[in-house]
Design a protein around this motif. Structure first.
Motif, short mmCIF file in Angstrom:
data_model
loop_
_atom_site.label_atom_id
_atom_site.label_comp_id
_atom_site.label_asym_id
_atom_site.label_seq_id
_atom_site.Cartn_x
_atom_site.Cartn_y
_atom_site.Cartn_z
N ILE A 108 27.47 15.49 5.40
CA ILE A 108 27.11 14.44 6.33
C ILE A 108 26.62 15.10 7.61
N LEU A 109 25.37 14.83 7.96
CA LEU A 109 24.78 15.41 9.15
C LEU A 109 24.47 14.29 10.14
N ILE A 110 24.91 14.46 11.37
CA ILE A 110 24.61 13.50 12.43
C ILE A 110 23.91 14.27 13.53
N ARG A 111 22.77 13.78 13.97
CA ARG A 111 22.09 14.42 15.09
C ARG A 111 21.42 13.37 15.97
N VAL A 112 21.21 13.76 17.19
CA VAL A 112 20.58 12.88 18.18
C VAL A 112 19.14 13.30 18.34
N ASP A 113 18.24 12.31 18.30
CA ASP A 113 16.81 12.54 18.49
C ASP A 113 16.33 11.53 19.52
N GLY A 114 16.33 11.93 20.78
CA GLY A 114 15.94 11.01 21.85
C GLY A 114 16.94 9.87 21.95
N GLN A 115 16.47 8.65 21.74
CA GLN A 115 17.32 7.46 21.81
C GLN A 115 17.90 7.07 20.46
N GLN A 116 17.71 7.90 19.44
CA GLN A 116 18.16 7.58 18.09
C GLN A 116 19.27 8.53 17.64
N ILE A 117 20.14 7.98 16.81
CA ILE A 117 21.11 8.82 16.12
C ILE A 117 20.68 8.84 14.66
N LEU A 118 20.46 10.02 14.14
CA LEU A 118 20.03 10.17 12.75
C LEU A 118 21.23 10.60 11.91
N LEU A 119 21.46 9.90 10.83
CA LEU A 119 22.58 10.17 9.94
C LEU A 119 22.03 10.46 8.56
N GLU A 120 22.47 11.55 7.98
CA GLU A 120 22.02 11.93 6.64
C GLU A 120 23.25 12.24 5.79
N ILE A 121 23.33 11.60 4.64
CA ILE A 121 24.43 11.87 3.71
C ILE A 121 23.81 12.40 2.43
N LYS A 122 24.17 13.62 2.07
CA LYS A 122 23.63 14.28 0.88
C LYS A 122 24.76 14.59 -0.09
N ASP A 123 24.45 14.50 -1.38
CA ASP A 123 25.40 14.94 -2.39
C ASP A 123 24.67 15.81 -3.40
N GLU A 124 25.41 16.41 -4.29
CA GLU A 124 24.82 17.30 -5.30
C GLU A 124 24.62 16.60 -6.64
N GLY A 125 24.67 15.28 -6.63
CA GLY A 125 24.45 14.52 -7.85
C GLY A 125 23.00 14.57 -8.29
N GLU A 126 22.74 14.02 -9.49
CA GLU A 126 21.40 14.07 -10.06
C GLU A 126 20.41 13.20 -9.33
N GLY A 127 20.86 12.18 -8.66
CA GLY A 127 19.94 11.28 -7.96
C GLY A 127 19.45 10.19 -8.89
N ILE A 128 18.62 9.35 -8.35
CA ILE A 128 18.09 8.20 -9.08
C ILE A 128 16.74 8.61 -9.67
N THR A 129 16.55 8.34 -10.95
CA THR A 129 15.28 8.67 -11.60
C THR A 129 14.19 7.78 -11.05
N GLU A 130 12.97 8.32 -11.05
CA GLU A 130 11.83 7.56 -10.54
C GLU A 130 11.56 6.38 -11.44
#
Length: 130
Positions: A108-130
């Motif tokens: 889980i990555l949280i960072r500030v970009d100007g007036q925004q808070i950006l949140l990214e949640i990553k896992d090592e799962g396979e993901g959703i197929t296209e």
């Protein structure tokens, strides 16, 4: 001719199923109904830490690692409904865990970009197929 007891097992099953269906319909209506936001100042990192604390037994028992990365010094307060954020983050974390049945890393990555808070949640799962 055999006499049927109206209060027998079939009646019990019907009552039990009616209660179960009522619960499902109530949950559906509660989910579909727009909620009134309860906005208040909160910290996004504290909401996420509460999620992680709640999931700690599953995280430890099922071989997951959760890394929460952010700069606490520069992370501002936000105005939001912390209960709704908690539920949204909980759903994302559980989905990540379900995508890795053998365990793995959730980052889980949280960072500030100007007036925004950006949140990214990553896992090592396979993901959703296209």
């Amino acid at each position: 001719m055999k006499k049927v007891d109206p209060a027998g097992p079939i009646a019990d099953i019907i009552v039990e199923e009616a209660i179960r269906l009522d619960s499902i319909i109530t949950d559906f209506l509660n989910y579909a109904r727009p909620k009134t936001l309860n906005r208040a100042p909160c910290r996004i990192d504290e909401v996420l830490e509460k999620n992680i604390k709640f999931l700690t037994p599953q995280i430890q028992n099922q071989g997951y690692r959760v890394e929460l990365k952010y700069d606490k010094e520069n992370l501002p307060m936000i105005t939001a409904d912390s209960d709704m954020l908690y539920q949204a983050f909980l759903n994302l974390l559980i989905n990540g865990m379900q995508s890795m049945p053998g365990g793995g890393l959730i980052e889980i990555l949280i960072r500030v970009d100007g007036q925004q808070i950006l949140l990214e949640i990553k896992d090592e799962g396979e993901g959703i197929t296209e």
